[in-house]
Design an enzyme around this catalytic site. Sequence first.
Site, PDB file in Angstrom:
ATOM      1  N   HIS A  94      33.997  44.390  45.781  1.00 22.72           N
ATOM      2  CA  HIS A  94      34.930  43.871  44.774  1.00 22.72           C
ATOM      3  C   HIS A  94      35.717  45.040  44.188  1.00 22.72           C
ATOM      4  O   HIS A  94      35.177  46.133  44.006  1.00 22.72           O
ATOM      5  CB  HIS A  94      34.167  43.121  43.674  1.00 22.72           C
ATOM      6  CG  HIS A  94      35.081  42.368  42.768  1.00 22.72           C
ATOM      7  ND1 HIS A  94      35.766  42.991  41.745  1.00 22.72           N
ATOM      8  CD2 HIS A  94      35.473  41.070  42.754  1.00 22.72           C
ATOM      9  CE1 HIS A  94      36.528  42.085  41.138  1.00 22.72           C
ATOM     10  NE2 HIS A  94      36.363  40.915  41.732  1.00 22.72           N
ATOM     11  N   GLU A 166      41.966  39.892  47.679  1.00 16.96           N
ATOM     12  CA  GLU A 166      42.125  39.934  46.227  1.00 16.96           C
ATOM     13  C   GLU A 166      43.015  41.112  45.828  1.00 16.96           C
ATOM     14  O   GLU A 166      42.515  42.234  45.632  1.00 16.96           O
ATOM     15  CB  GLU A 166      40.758  40.091  45.552  1.00 16.96           C
ATOM     16  CG  GLU A 166      39.854  38.895  45.715  1.00 16.96           C
ATOM     17  CD  GLU A 166      38.918  38.740  44.520  1.00 16.96           C
ATOM     18  OE1 GLU A 166      38.724  37.606  44.078  1.00 16.96           O
ATOM     19  OE2 GLU A 166      38.398  39.746  44.010  1.00 16.96           O
TER      20      GLU A 166
HETATM   21  P1  PGA Z   1      40.107  36.261  38.164  1.00 19.95           P
HETATM   22  O1  PGA Z   1      39.018  37.097  38.982  1.00 19.95           O
HETATM   23  O2  PGA Z   1      40.150  34.881  38.773  1.00 19.95           O
HETATM   24  O3  PGA Z   1      39.593  36.244  36.746  1.00 19.95           O
HETATM   25  O4  PGA Z   1      41.408  36.988  38.303  1.00 19.95           O
HETATM   26  C1  PGA Z   1      38.896  36.979  40.372  1.00 19.95           C
HETATM   27  C2  PGA Z   1      37.899  37.971  40.894  1.00 19.95           C
HETATM   28  O5  PGA Z   1      37.777  39.070  40.319  1.00 19.95           O
HETATM   29  O6  PGA Z   1      37.196  37.707  41.881  1.00 19.95           O
END
Ligand code: PGA
Length: 250
Positions: A94, A166
């Site tokens: 992440h 992401e």
């Molecule tokens: P968010 O986080 O939906 O609050 O932007 C997503 C993530 O960090 O996986």
Amino acid sequence: MRTPMVIANWKMYKNHAEALEFVNEVKDKLPSSNTVEAGVCAQSILLKELVENSNDTLKIGAQNMYYEDEGAFTGEISPAVLENLNIDYVILGHSERRRIFKEDDELINLKIKAAFNHNLIPILCVGEDLDERKAGKVNDVLYNQLNEDLKDLDGSLVSKLVIAYEPLWAINTGLCADSSDAEDACKFIRNFITEKYGLDISNEIRILYGGSVKVSTIKSFIDCENIDGALVGKDTLDPNNFIEMINIIK
Ligand code: PGA
């Protein structure tokens, strides 16, 4: 056919009582996990109770782990212990782990291998920051991360992996990516898998979008050919939002 999924990433939110309340609220309202896979990734200290109180429709995941089973690694989480708790997934790489805790691709690669050795499905996060996007380097960043993170992994394992695209600038900012930009990145990821592991595996692997997804936007992502669901932070802290998202994508 790839089963769509919504994974809640609770980050460092929710205490025991709040986490249990959520699970009890949603677990009888979710469709079968053959229709849509619903999962919650929680702080490791909450996992045992969540597994004990969950059912087949709600899978439970960790947010991090180390690659060694045991030893002098103060503060780390053992994959063997996660396996023993019957945890389904583990989020690895992440951007908050990469950025704040300085995890690099070599470490993430070791963690992915350890997760598979312990029957945990890794949810590998990849994505570019804003400067990299502005410089037109999205595909280069994704290529380098995937190339390093998946090094020496067997195709039979890669097919079980979940990859979450992401972009850093969209996480926890309220700035959701445009669904066509997200689709371009997810298509690039699937093409990478096709080139390295072949079409059968790339047809099986699930690719999610994550970054400020909301009930109002999840459909625009799931409608894209190469996006199989979402990894969602803030907007899944509320059980009603979570159930609504599952119902939208099922
Ligand atoms: P968010 O986080 O939906 O609050 O932007 C997503 C993530 O960090 O996986």
